[in-house]
Design a protein around this motif. Structure first.
Motif, mmCIF file in Angstrom:
data_model
loop_
_atom_site.group_PDB
_atom_site.id
_atom_site.type_symbol
_atom_site.label_atom_id
_atom_site.label_comp_id
_atom_site.label_asym_id
_atom_site.label_seq_id
_atom_site.Cartn_x
_atom_site.Cartn_y
_atom_site.Cartn_z
ATOM 1 N N CYS A 10 0.846 -1.195 0.000
ATOM 2 C CA CYS A 10 0.000 0.000 0.000
ATOM 3 C C CYS A 10 0.882 1.246 0.000
ATOM 4 C CB CYS A 10 -0.890 -0.007 1.238
ATOM 5 S SG CYS A 10 -1.912 1.467 1.402
ATOM 6 N N LEU A 11 0.511 2.213 -0.827
ATOM 7 C CA LEU A 11 1.145 3.532 -0.840
ATOM 8 C C LEU A 11 0.103 4.555 -0.435
ATOM 9 C CD1 LEU A 11 3.292 5.682 -1.519
ATOM 10 C CD2 LEU A 11 2.567 5.492 -3.918
ATOM 11 N N VAL A 12 0.429 5.357 0.574
ATOM 12 C CA VAL A 12 -0.446 6.434 1.024
ATOM 13 C C VAL A 12 0.270 7.755 0.773
ATOM 14 C CG1 VAL A 12 -1.716 7.464 2.956
ATOM 15 C CG2 VAL A 12 -1.454 4.971 2.818
ATOM 16 N N THR A 13 -0.343 8.636 -0.031
ATOM 17 C CA THR A 13 0.226 9.961 -0.258
ATOM 18 C C THR A 13 -0.348 10.937 0.768
ATOM 19 O OG1 THR A 13 -1.450 10.783 -1.815
ATOM 20 C CG2 THR A 13 0.351 9.459 -2.736
ATOM 21 N N GLY A 14 0.393 11.997 1.042
ATOM 22 C CA GLY A 14 -0.063 12.954 2.041
ATOM 23 C C GLY A 14 -0.183 12.327 3.412
ATOM 24 N N ALA A 15 0.764 11.452 3.749
ATOM 25 C CA ALA A 15 0.660 10.641 4.962
ATOM 26 C C ALA A 15 1.286 11.273 6.204
ATOM 27 C CB ALA A 15 1.307 9.267 4.719
ATOM 28 N N SER A 16 1.820 12.472 6.096
ATOM 29 C CA SER A 16 2.530 13.036 7.249
ATOM 30 C C SER A 16 1.602 13.515 8.361
ATOM 31 C CB SER A 16 3.451 14.171 6.801
ATOM 32 O OG SER A 16 2.708 15.202 6.186
ATOM 33 N N THR A 17 0.373 13.908 8.014
ATOM 34 C CA THR A 17 -0.558 14.417 9.024
ATOM 35 C C THR A 17 -1.991 14.034 8.654
ATOM 36 O OG1 THR A 17 -0.880 16.526 7.879
ATOM 37 C CG2 THR A 17 0.874 16.456 9.542
ATOM 38 N N GLY A 18 -2.903 14.295 9.557
ATOM 39 C CA GLY A 18 -4.335 14.216 9.288
ATOM 40 C C GLY A 18 -4.840 12.876 8.786
ATOM 41 N N ILE A 19 -5.707 12.960 7.782
ATOM 42 C CA ILE A 19 -6.362 11.773 7.235
ATOM 43 C C ILE A 19 -5.342 10.766 6.714
ATOM 44 C CG2 ILE A 19 -7.876 10.940 5.381
ATOM 45 C CD1 ILE A 19 -9.406 13.628 5.671
ATOM 46 N N GLY A 20 -4.341 11.227 5.993
ATOM 47 C CA GLY A 20 -3.328 10.327 5.435
ATOM 48 C C GLY A 20 -2.567 9.569 6.501
ATOM 49 N N ARG A 21 -2.223 10.272 7.573
ATOM 50 C CA ARG A 21 -1.527 9.629 8.686
ATOM 51 C C ARG A 21 -2.414 8.548 9.311
ATOM 52 N NH1 ARG A 21 2.803 11.232 11.788
ATOM 53 N NH2 ARG A 21 2.853 10.396 13.903
ATOM 54 N N GLY A 22 -3.693 8.865 9.486
ATOM 55 C CA GLY A 22 -4.628 7.892 10.043
ATOM 56 C C GLY A 22 -4.792 6.674 9.151
ATOM 57 N N ILE A 23 -4.901 6.909 7.845
ATOM 58 C CA ILE A 23 -5.028 5.800 6.897
ATOM 59 C C ILE A 23 -3.788 4.917 6.941
ATOM 60 C CG2 ILE A 23 -5.130 5.202 4.444
ATOM 61 C CD1 ILE A 23 -6.918 7.722 4.095
#
Length: 181
Positions: A10-23
């Protein structure tokens, strides 16, 4: 929650904060081999350390600015080098872009580039691996479609929604789903 994703990449973009971090945290808990990307590498490293502290595999950290030309290639190449392919792509990177009535064309174009074009480019770069595997999941985080005022991100996110619907028609036969939320 059991999503039957253990061992999937799995690749999650925008993962440093908020929704992306949670995902990213949920995907790691599900047993995914995880890659995370965002502009702020230090926040990604902290996330990776937190995930590893839970006993999950430490994610691959790929610091990158999706707004930068060629970032889709750099991210895609880095993840494929380590994992071979991406099974689940979560396109979460982007941002709100409130504008005024007299906003210049560049404000609209910049938001379209980040919120739509880079989502499309990264997806298209990773799609061949999903097609070859006969399985894939693409999730586009689009947010609310009810603007309270002018925001250059809204038409870009609407473009993602329309593009995703068309893409899902073309790739469904390969075992790939495309969704927005």
């Amino acid at each position: 929650m059991e999503l039957s994703l253990r061992g999937r990449t799995c690749l999650v973009t925008g993962a440093s904060t908020g929704i992306g971090r949670g995902i990213a945290g949920v995907m790691a808990a599900e047993g995914c081999r995880l890659a995370v990307t965002a502009r702020r590498g230090s926040l990604l490293e902290a996330l990776a350390d937190e995930i590893a502290a839970t006993g999950a595999e430490r994610p691959l950290v790929v610091p990158a600015d999706l707004a930068a030309e060629g970032s889709d290639a750099a991210i895609g190449d880095a993840v494929r080098e380590v994992f071979g392919r991406v099974d689940v792509l979560v396109n979460n990177a982007g941002g709100s872009a409130p504008v005024t009535l007299d906003a210049p064309h560049e404000a609209w174009g910049g938001s379209m580039a980040l919120n739509f074009e880079m989502t499309r480019r990264l997806t298209m770069r990773l799609l061949p691996g999903m097609i070859e595997a006969g399985w894939g999941r693409i999730v586009n985080v689009t947010g609310s479609s009810e603007p309270r005022s002018l925001n250059a991100a809204m038409p870009a996110k609407a473009a993602v929604l329309a593009w995703a619907k068309g893409l899902s028609c073309d790739v469904g036969r390969h075992g790939i789903t495309v969704n927005c939320g």
